[in-house]
Motif scaffolding. Structure first.
Motif, PDB file in Angstrom:
ATOM      1  N   GLU A  52       0.825  -1.226   0.000  1.00 41.28           N
ATOM      2  CA  GLU A  52       0.000   0.000   0.000  1.00 41.28           C
ATOM      3  C   GLU A  52       0.850   1.265   0.000  1.00 41.28           C
ATOM      4  N   LEU A  53       2.027   1.177   0.634  1.00 42.65           N
ATOM      5  CA  LEU A  53       2.920   2.352   0.657  1.00 42.65           C
ATOM      6  C   LEU A  53       3.243   2.813  -0.759  1.00 42.65           C
ATOM      7  N   PHE A  54       3.181   1.878  -1.700  1.00 43.16           N
ATOM      8  CA  PHE A  54       3.573   2.204  -3.087  1.00 43.16           C
ATOM      9  C   PHE A  54       2.384   2.053  -4.040  1.00 43.16           C
ATOM     10  N   GLN A  55       1.195   2.262  -3.469  1.00 49.53           N
ATOM     11  CA  GLN A  55      -0.046   2.237  -4.264  1.00 49.53           C
ATOM     12  C   GLN A  55      -0.292   0.876  -4.944  1.00 49.53           C
ATOM     13  N   ILE A  56       0.196  -0.196  -4.325  1.00 55.20           N
ATOM     14  CA  ILE A  56      -0.137  -1.525  -4.830  1.00 55.20           C
ATOM     15  C   ILE A  56      -1.374  -1.996  -4.066  1.00 55.20           C
ATOM     16  N   SER A  57      -2.419  -2.342  -4.810  1.00 55.48           N
ATOM     17  CA  SER A  57      -3.656  -2.765  -4.153  1.00 55.48           C
ATOM     18  C   SER A  57      -3.449  -4.099  -3.433  1.00 55.48           C
ATOM     19  N   ASN A  58      -4.265  -4.348  -2.432  1.00 58.73           N
ATOM     20  CA  ASN A  58      -4.188  -5.613  -1.707  1.00 58.73           C
ATOM     21  C   ASN A  58      -4.392  -6.792  -2.654  1.00 58.73           C
ATOM     22  N   GLU A  59      -5.272  -6.617  -3.641  1.00 62.58           N
ATOM     23  CA  GLU A  59      -5.502  -7.702  -4.598  1.00 62.58           C
ATOM     24  C   GLU A  59      -4.221  -8.022  -5.365  1.00 62.58           C
ATOM     25  N   GLU A  60      -3.481  -6.969  -5.698  1.00 68.56           N
ATOM     26  CA  GLU A  60      -2.260  -7.206  -6.477  1.00 68.56           C
ATOM     27  C   GLU A  60      -1.150  -7.824  -5.630  1.00 68.56           C
ATOM     28  N   SER A  61      -1.052  -7.421  -4.385  1.00 65.73           N
ATOM     29  CA  SER A  61       0.040  -7.977  -3.555  1.00 65.73           C
ATOM     30  C   SER A  61      -0.369  -9.293  -2.897  1.00 65.73           C
ATOM     31  N   LEU A  62      -1.624  -9.678  -3.080  1.00 61.76           N
ATOM     32  CA  LEU A  62      -2.124 -10.885  -2.395  1.00 61.76           C
ATOM     33  C   LEU A  62      -1.271 -12.130  -2.644  1.00 61.76           C
ATOM     34  N   SER A  63      -0.933 -12.401  -3.891  1.00 61.69           N
ATOM     35  CA  SER A  63      -0.202 -13.643  -4.177  1.00 61.69           C
ATOM     36  C   SER A  63       1.158 -13.657  -3.491  1.00 61.69           C
ATOM     37  N   LYS A 120       2.570 -16.241 -10.198  1.00 59.80           N
ATOM     38  CA  LYS A 120       1.496 -15.442 -10.810  1.00 59.80           C
ATOM     39  C   LYS A 120       2.001 -14.083 -11.290  1.00 59.80           C
ATOM     40  N   TYR A 121       3.132 -13.646 -10.732  1.00 61.48           N
ATOM     41  CA  TYR A 121       3.745 -12.415 -11.246  1.00 61.48           C
ATOM     42  C   TYR A 121       4.614 -12.811 -12.435  1.00 61.48           C
ATOM     43  N   THR A 122       4.203 -12.441 -13.619  1.00 59.18           N
ATOM     44  CA  THR A 122       4.922 -12.930 -14.798  1.00 59.18           C
ATOM     45  C   THR A 122       5.730 -11.816 -15.456  1.00 59.18           C
ATOM     46  N   ASP A 123       5.854 -10.689 -14.798  1.00 57.56           N
ATOM     47  CA  ASP A 123       6.602  -9.574 -15.402  1.00 57.56           C
ATOM     48  C   ASP A 123       8.008  -9.467 -14.813  1.00 57.56           C
ATOM     49  N   LYS A 124       8.639  -8.343 -15.001  1.00 59.39           N
ATOM     50  CA  LYS A 124      10.046  -8.195 -14.610  1.00 59.39           C
ATOM     51  C   LYS A 124      10.266  -8.215 -13.101  1.00 59.39           C
ATOM     52  N   ARG A 125       9.176  -8.204 -12.335  1.00 61.23           N
ATOM     53  CA  ARG A 125       9.346  -8.283 -10.883  1.00 61.23           C
ATOM     54  C   ARG A 125       9.621  -9.722 -10.421  1.00 61.23           C
ATOM     55  N   LEU A 126       9.239 -10.692 -11.246  1.00 60.64           N
ATOM     56  CA  LEU A 126       9.366 -12.096 -10.826  1.00 60.64           C
ATOM     57  C   LEU A 126      10.799 -12.507 -10.461  1.00 60.64           C
ATOM     58  N   PRO A 127      11.802 -12.190 -11.310  1.00 62.94           N
ATOM     59  CA  PRO A 127      13.151 -12.644 -10.937  1.00 62.94           C
ATOM     60  C   PRO A 127      13.598 -12.117  -9.571  1.00 62.94           C
ATOM     61  N   ILE A 128      13.211 -10.872  -9.258  1.00 67.15           N
ATOM     62  CA  ILE A 128      13.636 -10.289  -7.974  1.00 67.15           C
ATOM     63  C   ILE A 128      12.880 -10.950  -6.826  1.00 67.15           C
ATOM     64  N   ALA A 176       8.748 -10.395   3.782  1.00 69.27           N
ATOM     65  CA  ALA A 176       7.328 -10.045   3.579  1.00 69.27           C
ATOM     66  C   ALA A 176       7.195  -8.553   3.291  1.00 69.27           C
ATOM     67  N   LEU A 177       7.933  -7.743   4.029  1.00 70.62           N
ATOM     68  CA  LEU A 177       7.873  -6.292   3.823  1.00 70.62           C
ATOM     69  C   LEU A 177       8.562  -5.890   2.523  1.00 70.62           C
ATOM     70  N   GLU A 178       9.696  -6.502   2.255  1.00 70.19           N
ATOM     71  CA  GLU A 178      10.426  -6.153   1.024  1.00 70.19           C
ATOM     72  C   GLU A 178       9.587  -6.477  -0.201  1.00 70.19           C
ATOM     73  N   PHE A 179       8.803  -7.547  -0.122  1.00 68.54           N
ATOM     74  CA  PHE A 179       7.951  -7.928  -1.254  1.00 68.54           C
ATOM     75  C   PHE A 179       7.069  -6.757  -1.705  1.00 68.54           C
ATOM     76  N   GLY A 180       6.514  -6.026  -0.738  1.00 69.73           N
ATOM     77  CA  GLY A 180       5.669  -4.888  -1.099  1.00 69.73           C
ATOM     78  C   GLY A 180       6.433  -3.866  -1.919  1.00 69.73           C
ATOM     79  N   ALA A 181       7.691  -3.648  -1.519  1.00 72.92           N
ATOM     80  CA  ALA A 181       8.524  -2.664  -2.229  1.00 72.92           C
ATOM     81  C   ALA A 181       8.939  -3.180  -3.609  1.00 72.92           C
TER      82      ALA A 181
END
Lengths: 322, 322
Positions: A52-63, A120-128, A176-181
């Motif tokens: 949420e700190l970075f405007q990611i909705s709960n639905e998006e960060s759920l997985s 479920k994250y299939t974009d450039k965030r997945l490798p990180i 868990a926290l870093e995932f949001g970032a």
């Protein structure tokens, strides 16, 4: 901002909605059982709030949140076998209700279910996400091994103990926290601050748990006090008391270890650890890590982030009744 | 084309070169031990050869190959606990040499090490690799659970048995081959053909293993013959013999099951299974799957791929001495 209860309910609903297969029943029934035992769901909530700190909705960060929670449950199922723990959250553990083979294999499947959430994250965030999750998972296993090793060792230092709890319990909070970032495509610096907030908070929380085990109000603490003392468990309180006693050649700590595991041993420990200042020294160490956690938040705030919810959560976690 | 020995040596070198940590020793010593026990390394070789079809160098497909091999070793470590197996490749299993807790936890770490290899692909191939690997890992666990379930069931059908070996052993061969095609950015059709080649070949190979257990030359087969019969294990040969006997109301199969586990039981089984054509029926089923495997290759060849090495490998795997 949602209340903690609202977040917990959200996570509970989503966990209940995970589409586990039916067969083989001995593989999936234990997972349904274990996941329904509940808990505070603190780890996935951290991911949601961080997102949420970075405007990611709960639905998006759920997985990502579920990855963390499923991994946590996997590690509990396997730890319970290794620790021969009969009860978890008031119910029989998986290896007791079924057997060890079932607990090993259904744990393994749960571990993969966590990775499936991440996939479920299939974009450039997945490798990180994947890299950081793998690193964290390995550290959690290392922590569990150290914890088991310490049972038969008499040379455990305070430093080694802190390292063990950092690995076993705290890095997962950090992850868990870093995932949001990561989901918010943040810089490594921002990611690090959130990670270190979680790790420091986790260490402070674990030390508090050690202190509460002896000094907590049994009704508020939710479990019987003194269990650690009865089994001579090497908690921070124990290690502080040992070090202080050795330095001052005080024989009372050695005498305490020899006492039979009765209420009178608990009472003696409470008294001794206050007298020789082991309790205060532990509180001091705890506060040191809590300050580090807050310091990480201050650094994030200086970047213009609105951290009210994380401050509230940190405060909530660390002000349990002593 | 390299010889199989060259591929095996290449994989062995790379496995020996994996940078495992030193501490905690009880976590990493078992992994070094288990990974050094060797084996044919057939699965990672499949990934290397499959990658070559699409001009992917062995160096590039190595990490995907290692993911498969590390996962395979993880599953062996955990299976050995569940199956209470004392020996693997002539050496004590991990839970025997150390203990079950060590085997559980070092297995878990090895599983993550596999995912770490996969995480080395940081481009658009990663989501596909990860998704297919997760799906395969879950199926392998399902297969292991079915295998354990079958021990106490008397209603196992041939169909259920084939499904069990498909999950437990064959999908991983399919995944190993599909990985090469994913790395080569191939179409789903090409990926599927390679996958099904691996799955069919795996099923044929496992059925052959069942037949060899009774009819193999002990020297060439590398283990004592008749073990499955001594323990009344529900292999395809067993299930065929059971079905044929039931259809013809032949009591000899029931008598065989009651025999004490001696050499004479093995001799009786050999004779009976030939007489009632259970051996031939099993060979026929095996050949059916082998044909399916070759059919997948033919379809790939019609797309202009040079499949000499895969044909040679398939032929090598399936022409062990009966």
């Amino acid at each position: 901002m949602k209340s903690l209860e609202q977040y917990t309910r959200f996570i509970e609903e989503k966990i209940a909605g995970i589409n586990l297969e039916e067969e083989p029943r001995k593989l999936y029934d234990p997972l349904r059982y274990f996941l329904s035992l509940g808990g505070k769901r603190m780890r996935p909530i951290l991911t949601l709030i961080s997102g949420e700190l970075f405007q990611i909705s709960n639905e998006e960060s759920l997985s990502a949140a579920l990855t963390i929670e499923l991994f946590h449950n996997f590690s509990l199922i396997h730890d319970d076998i290794m620790d021969e723990a009969p009860v978890r959250r008031g119910k029989p553990t998986v290896h007791i209700k079924w057997n060890s083979s079932v607990a090993i294999l259904s744990g393994d499947v749960l571990f993969v279910e966590g990775y499936q959430q991440l996939a479920k994250y299939t974009d450039k965030r997945l490798p990180i996400l994947l890299k950081r999750f793998n690193e964290t998972a390995i550290e959690v296993c290392q922590g569990q091994q150290l914890d088991m090793d310490f049972e038969s060792r008499d040379d455990v230092t305070e430093e080694a103990y802190i390292e063990m709890i950092r690995l076993k319990t705290s890095v997962l909070l950090g992850c868990a926290l870093e995932f949001g970032a990561i989901l918010g495509n943040q810089s490594e610096e921002t990611r690090n601050h959130l990670y270190h907030f979680g790790v420091s908070l986790g260490i402070a929380f674990q030390i508090q748990d050690d202190i509460l085990d002896l000094y907590g109000d049994p009704e508020l603490f939710g479990k019987q006090v003194g269990g650690d003392i009865l089994s001579n468990k090497k908690t921070l309180l124990f290690l502080k008391a040992k070090a202080i006693s050795e330095a001052s050649k005080d024989a009372r700590f050695g005498d305490l270890l020899q006492m039979a595991p009765t209420d009178s041993k608990i009472a003696s420990a409470k008294k001794l650890f206050e007298e020789i200042d082991a309790k205060n020294a532990s509180l001091e160490t705890m506060n040191g890590y809590y300050s580090e956690a807050i310091n990480s938040l201050d650094q994030l705030e200086s970047k213009g982030l609105e951290l009210g919810s994380l401050r509230e959560l940190a405060n909530f976690l660390i002000t349990r009744k002593l």
